[in-house]
Design a protein around this motif. Structure first.
Motif, PDB file in Angstrom:
ATOM      1  N   HIS A 170       4.366  16.756  -2.608  1.00  0.00           N
ATOM      2  CA  HIS A 170       4.498  15.365  -3.001  1.00  0.00           C
ATOM      3  C   HIS A 170       4.972  15.274  -4.454  1.00  0.00           C
ATOM      4  O   HIS A 170       4.174  15.369  -5.390  1.00  0.00           O
ATOM      5  N   VAL A 171       6.251  15.089  -4.626  1.00  0.00           N
ATOM      6  CA  VAL A 171       6.798  14.965  -5.981  1.00  0.00           C
ATOM      7  C   VAL A 171       7.321  13.555  -6.247  1.00  0.00           C
ATOM      8  O   VAL A 171       7.863  13.285  -7.322  1.00  0.00           O
ATOM      9  N   ASP A 172       7.140  12.638  -5.288  1.00  0.00           N
ATOM     10  CA  ASP A 172       7.691  11.285  -5.421  1.00  0.00           C
ATOM     11  C   ASP A 172       6.594  10.223  -5.455  1.00  0.00           C
ATOM     12  O   ASP A 172       6.781   9.105  -4.988  1.00  0.00           O
ATOM     13  N   MET A 173       5.448  10.547  -6.025  1.00  0.00           N
ATOM     14  CA  MET A 173       4.337   9.592  -6.039  1.00  0.00           C
ATOM     15  C   MET A 173       4.665   8.349  -6.853  1.00  0.00           C
ATOM     16  O   MET A 173       4.429   7.218  -6.410  1.00  0.00           O
ATOM     17  N   ALA A 174       5.209   8.528  -8.044  1.00  0.00           N
ATOM     18  CA  ALA A 174       5.592   7.369  -8.854  1.00  0.00           C
ATOM     19  C   ALA A 174       6.710   6.591  -8.171  1.00  0.00           C
ATOM     20  O   ALA A 174       6.720   5.347  -8.183  1.00  0.00           O
ATOM     21  N   VAL A 216       0.839  -1.196   0.000  1.00  0.00           N
ATOM     22  CA  VAL A 216       0.000   0.000   0.000  1.00  0.00           C
ATOM     23  C   VAL A 216       0.875   1.246   0.000  1.00  0.00           C
ATOM     24  O   VAL A 216       1.766   1.382   0.855  1.00  0.00           O
ATOM     25  N   THR A 217       0.628   2.141  -0.950  1.00  0.00           N
ATOM     26  CA  THR A 217       1.232   3.470  -0.870  1.00  0.00           C
ATOM     27  C   THR A 217       0.266   4.394  -0.143  1.00  0.00           C
ATOM     28  O   THR A 217      -0.952   4.226  -0.209  1.00  0.00           O
ATOM     29  N   LEU A 218       0.828   5.374   0.553  1.00  0.00           N
ATOM     30  CA  LEU A 218       0.033   6.312   1.340  1.00  0.00           C
ATOM     31  C   LEU A 218       0.520   7.729   1.100  1.00  0.00           C
ATOM     32  O   LEU A 218       1.696   7.958   0.775  1.00  0.00           O
ATOM     33  N   ASP A 219      -0.356   8.666   1.297  1.00  0.00           N
ATOM     34  CA  ASP A 219       0.035  10.062   1.393  1.00  0.00           C
ATOM     35  C   ASP A 219       0.849  10.250   2.667  1.00  0.00           C
ATOM     36  O   ASP A 219       0.651   9.548   3.668  1.00  0.00           O
ATOM     37  N   PRO A 257       4.571   5.306   2.286  1.00  0.00           N
ATOM     38  CA  PRO A 257       4.086   6.675   2.052  1.00  0.00           C
ATOM     39  C   PRO A 257       5.094   7.493   1.265  1.00  0.00           C
ATOM     40  O   PRO A 257       6.265   7.111   1.121  1.00  0.00           O
ATOM     41  N   TYR A 258       4.605   8.620   0.739  1.00  0.00           N
ATOM     42  CA  TYR A 258       5.516   9.557   0.087  1.00  0.00           C
ATOM     43  C   TYR A 258       6.559  10.023   1.103  1.00  0.00           C
ATOM     44  O   TYR A 258       6.348   9.995   2.315  1.00  0.00           O
TER      45      TYR A 258
END
Length: 505
Positions: free
Chosen positions: A166-170, A139-142, A160-161
């Protein structure tokens, strides 16, 4: 041997439980909503978590089964209808198209529905019921997730980022996918545990351009070099959520197959939360009144900028940030800019579909008088302003982001227009959205870099695209729904005592 089959899904909402505007399926459709293969074609190559999942999956030759990708602008609780239509669609795909070797989910971590204060925990429970307890789930999270015990227990890894803006979402998506790849290959047996304290706020709201969050993230990265530690997740929390477990947290994903890794993970999480307690009072922003900010902009405009030598002064309306669930129609900063007599300024985006429709009805070049802003709940951000100006530009509100955050993703303000009032160009839009990208102004014929003053609605995300353009950045508090003083929020469900609501907590 057949390649691993991996389910992917994205269902994201940061829920401001104090907002009177509920979030239905239509709210997701206005921002981002794709189902099945369409989510792959729409998001591949963008700066999104799903793009990160896809990059690793395609490089490794996995078979991807896409479900839903849905994002809505922060607002009030997600409706039961939207939860069933979108959230449970992921679980239904998991049940109908399994078995799966792995699951990758892009979640926010601060979603509240009409049915559950821990929406991500509920979604993970539904997915687990479909795929079973042993399938690795990443799971990725904010970075502003409120991480519940249920979320940690039901996730194999949390990623999470690590940046705000937030510039590292990918990148977060890629990191998560690689960890799940290791688990599917049998190289690790990931589990996750976490820690929190009696804190409603911490880590300076998660800012990663300066302050204690940088130190915490450095410690987290160092911890990941220890045997069996897979991912150390530092989340600043989201304080506009009236839920029991709101607040900063640390979750550590570890390899259960490595002796001592569980104990080490627990110690890492507790140590980082101790640091959060020690640094809890750090405040990186100085919050000005709208009048004070506009007065400084007037001095700036009257000085070096007239000679063409200065960059714009950027003023952020922190409190009326649609990205935190505020209504985007607070009028305080705009009124102050107009009262100051600024001659080369822009302001946006004022969320007022009624006013945007009036601009379109009048047509470009028309002179109009209309009420702008302050219509959702004037208690937060002031009454409507009656403005007379010229309709300078009309647009359909569509643009493609090219900045560091949402690069490559198409978005829409809906029917929009620019009303020029004296020397201030006011971008009036239909769909609520914070300012993160210069194309939000440029698509409407406004070049922020050519302005002496740029007034915008955002807390921190604007900095990725606008800090490089700015001579100076000011932050103001207009008293809107995301006003920075958490003590003013009427909490009912939040665990107590808790700092800073209870100073001795």
């Amino acid at each position: 041997m057949a390649p691993p089959r991996v389910l992917i899904g994205q269902f994201m909402h940061e829920t401001n439980t104090f907002s009177i505007q509920k979030t239905g399926t239509d709210a997701f459709a206005r921002v981002l909503l794709h189902e099945g293969p369409a989510m792959v074609s729409a998001l591949r190559g963008t700066n999104s978590e799903t793009a990160g999942f896809l990059a690793v999956a395609e490089a490794e030759g996995w078979t991807v089964v896409p479900s839903v990708a849905a994002i809505a602008t922060p607002a009030g609780p997600v409706t039961a209808e939207a939860w069933d239509r979108l959230g449970l669609a992921i679980a239904r795909t998991a049940a109908a198209e399994g078995p799966f070797d792995g699951v990758l989910l892009a979640l926010h971590g601060a979603m509240v529905t009409e049915l559950d204060d821990d929406a991500e925990g509920a979604l993970l429970a539904a997915v687990r019921e479909a795929v079973g307890p042993d399938v690795p789930v990443g799971v990725t999270l904010d970075l502003h997730a409120n991480v519940s015990d249920r979320m940690a227990e039901l996730s194999s890894v949390l990623c999470p980022y690590r940046t705000y803006p937030h510039v590292d979402m990918a990148e977060a998506g890629e990191r998560c996918a690689r960890l799940i790849g290791d688990a599917m290959a049998g190289r690790t047996r990931p589990r996750t545990g976490g820690a929190r304290r009696a804190l409603a706020e911490g880590f300076d709201h998660g800012r990663t351009d300066a302050g204690p969050m940088l130190e915490a993230l450095a410690s987290a990265a160092k911890a990941e070099s220890r045997p069996g530690i897979l991912a150390t997740s530092v989340c600043a929390g989201f304080s506009s959520a009236d839920i029991a477990f709101m607040g900063p947290s640390v979750a550590v994903s570890y390899d259960a197959g490595v002796a001592g890794a569980e104990a080490a993970a627990r110690a890492i999480a507790e140590s980082l939360m101790d640091f959060c307690v020690e640094a809890r009072a750090h405040q990186g922003n100085t919050y000005l009144t709208p009048d004070a900010a506009a007065a400084r902009a007037k001095v700036h405009e009257s000085g070096a900028h007239e000679a063409g030598a200065a960059k714009p002064m950027v003023i952020a309306d922190y409190a009326d940030n649609p990205g935190g669930g505020a209504y985007g129609d607070a009028t305080g900063l705009l009124k102050a800019m107009l009262d100051a007599g600024l001659r080369n300024a822009c302001f946006g985006a004022m969320v007022d579909g009624e006013a945007a429709a009036a601009l379109h009805a009048a047509g470009e070049g028309a002179t109009v008088t209309l009420a702008v802003g302050g219509k959702v709940d004037p208690r937060f951000g002031g009454d409507p302003l009656t403005l007379t100006g010229t309709v300078e530009r009309l647009t359909d509100g569509r643009f493609v982001c090219d900045g560091p955050m949402w690069r490559g993703i198409a978005k829409s303000f809906g029917p929009s227009g620019v009303l020029r009032v004296g020397g201030v160009r006011v971008l009036i839009v239909t769909n609520s959205m914070q300012i993160t990208d210069v194309q939000q102004f440029r698509h409407a014929g406004i070049d922020p870099a050519a302005m002496a003053t740029v007034g915008l609605k955002s807390m921190q995300h604007f900095r990725a695209a606008y800090q490089p353009l700015a001579d100076e950045v000011l932050v103001c508090d207009t008293g809107a729904l995301c006003s920075p003083d958490v003590r003013n929020r009427p909490f009912r469900k939040l665990r107590r005592p808790i700092w800073p609501l209870d100073p001795d907590a």
